[in-house]
Design an enzyme around this catalytic site. Structure first.
Site, short mmCIF file in Angstrom:
data_model
loop_
_atom_site.label_atom_id
_atom_site.label_comp_id
_atom_site.label_asym_id
_atom_site.label_seq_id
_atom_site.Cartn_x
_atom_site.Cartn_y
_atom_site.Cartn_z
N ASP A 130 29.09 78.68 50.95
CA ASP A 130 29.00 78.06 52.28
C ASP A 130 29.21 79.08 53.40
OD1 ASP A 130 28.68 75.85 53.94
OD2 ASP A 130 30.06 74.60 52.79
N ASP A 187 24.00 69.57 57.58
CA ASP A 187 24.35 68.60 56.53
C ASP A 187 23.56 67.30 56.66
OD1 ASP A 187 26.13 70.52 55.90
OD2 ASP A 187 27.90 69.21 55.92
C1 GLA Z 1 29.46 72.29 54.53
C2 GLA Z 1 28.24 72.20 53.62
C3 GLA Z 1 28.27 70.90 52.85
C4 GLA Z 1 29.57 70.79 52.05
C5 GLA Z 1 30.78 70.96 52.96
C6 GLA Z 1 32.06 71.09 52.19
O1 GLA Z 1 29.42 71.34 55.55
O2 GLA Z 1 27.06 72.31 54.36
O3 GLA Z 1 27.16 70.78 51.99
O4 GLA Z 1 29.57 71.79 51.05
O5 GLA Z 1 30.65 72.12 53.78
O6 GLA Z 1 33.17 71.26 53.04
#
Ligand code: GLA
Length: 387
Positions: A130, A187
């Site tokens: 990430d 996301d």
């Molecule tokens: C980010 C990523 C998500 C998830 C969260 C976990 O937002 O884009 O897909 O992995 O972190 O905290």
């Protein structure tokens, strides 16, 4: 389904985040592995079971080693990986470029080689990486290259899933880094607007996906119906219609995205299963040459909207997958002139069409095909050239 070298074709699997966020533990993962087999997901091609954020303690130990949370994972990660492997599946985990993960657990910044070694020791097959808490002065590009090198030299084949949300023009440099897939979007949320926005955001980037480095449009929300732990993903704002989930799965498949299930498929209804295990659609996604899908605007050309388009993906055996997508709010006829995909009338060639959602042949067409597509819906055909 037989798999090739890691990352050659879009990875398929399940990820804990969309539904369970922080509420994860080893029993859940074991159960997911068992049900992958008993419900037929493994046979349909799903392979990786990935634990997302929130699996570790908040501090490394005194040697700087990451420690799995002993309450959530009392048997430890090695035992869990062994369990998943025992089912013929692969085991994935999560870390982050920065000092912390997005949920505030330790990230791998300046621990890349050490963490890669630990993952290899545990038997990890996949790392999602990430982008939170990256020191400002550091280049994200460099940090992805670093972890990629660490993984490629850790003594185990580990698929590298980069997740920088499409920032810093990632598609321009990610292939060189060695990553096998890269998140191109923010996301996903479990609602129609999110699905539509993510898909249309990638419409001009079709050429940046391909073998060994796939454009990851984020995990699937198919079958969630608002059932997430997290308000952000969708517990309050969430839920789509079955047709919207079908369109979502079709878009991700034809556009070459990895297919990572995000719902609690253990409680899935038949419609969700029929979507997630639609082998005709999966075959388009998993086609070995991994061509990007190109976009055609339907006739008449004056109909100038990103909401209505055809995606055309050339397949290894010469067939053509064609998605007729109507993301708009009203029913539309989408007219495809075969001229636009390289088949002039004078060639005498027609297209024999197979409908990948109805699972049946729908006829032989010459020059033009124009299905009427309801709002938020799609028609996906596999076309064979015939004389
Ligand atoms: C980010 C990523 C998500 C998830 C969260 C976990 O937002 O884009 O897909 O992995 O972190 O905290």
């Amino acid at each position: 389904m037989e798999k090739t070298q890691i990352g050659a074709i879009p990875p398929m699997g399940w990820n804990s985040w969309n539904t369970f966020t922080w509420d994860i533990n080893e029993q859940l993962i074991r159960d997911v592995a068992d049900r992958f087999i008993s419900e037929g997901y493994k046979d349909a091609g799903y392979e990786y079971i990935v634990i997302d954020d929130c699996w570790s303690l908040k501090q490394r130990d005194d040697k700087g080693t990451l420690v799995a949370d002993p309450v959530k994972f009392p048997s430890g990660m090695k035992a869990l990986a062994d369990y998943v492997h025992g089912k013929g599946l692969k085991f994935g985990m999560y870390s982050c470029v920065g000092t912390h993960t997005c949920a505030g657990y330790p990230g791998s910044f300046e621990h890349e080689f050490q963490d890669a070694e630990l993952l290899a020791k545990w038997g990890v097959d996949y790392l999602k990486y990430d982008y939170c808490f990256k020191p400002r002065q550091m280049s994200g590009e460099l940090l992805y290259k670093r972890m990629s090198l660490a993984l490629k030299n850790c003594g185990r084949d580990i698929l590298f899933s980069a997740c920088n949300w499409g920032e810093d023009n990632v598609y321009q440099w990610i292939r060189e880094s060695g990553a096998h897939m890269y998140r191109s979007t923010g996301d996903i949320q479990d609602n129609w607007d999110s699905i539509k926005n993510l898909a249309t955001s990638q419409l001009n980037k079709e050429c940046y996906t391909g073998s060994y480095c796939h454009n990851d449009m984020d995990m699937l929300v198919v079958g969630m119906y608002g059932g997430s732990n997290s308000d952000w993903i969708g517990s309050k704002i969430g839920g789509c219609s079955d047709n919207e989930y079908k369109t979502h799965f079709s878009l991700w498949s034809i556009m070459g995205s990895p297919l990572m299930i995000g719902c609690d498929f253990r409680n899935a209804n038949q419609i969700t299963k029929d979507i997630l295990m639609n082998r005709d659609i999966i075959a388009i996604n998993q086609d070995i040459e991994c061509r990007g899908a190109y976009r055609i605007k339907p006739e008449p050309q004056w109909f100038n909207s990103d909401d209505v388009f055809m995606s055309v993906k050339v397949l290894t055996n010469g067939d053509i997958a064609i998605g007729f997508f109507n993301l708009s709010d009203t029913q539309r006829e989408l007219s495809l002139q075969f001229w636009d995909i390289g088949i002039p009338y004078a060639s005498g060639i027609s297209l024999s069409m197979y409908d990948c959602w109805q699972h049946k042949e729908i006829g032989v067409f010459r020059e033009r095909f124009a299905p009427v597509v309801p709002a938020h819906d799609c028609v996906i055909v596999r076309a064979k050239l015939v004389k």
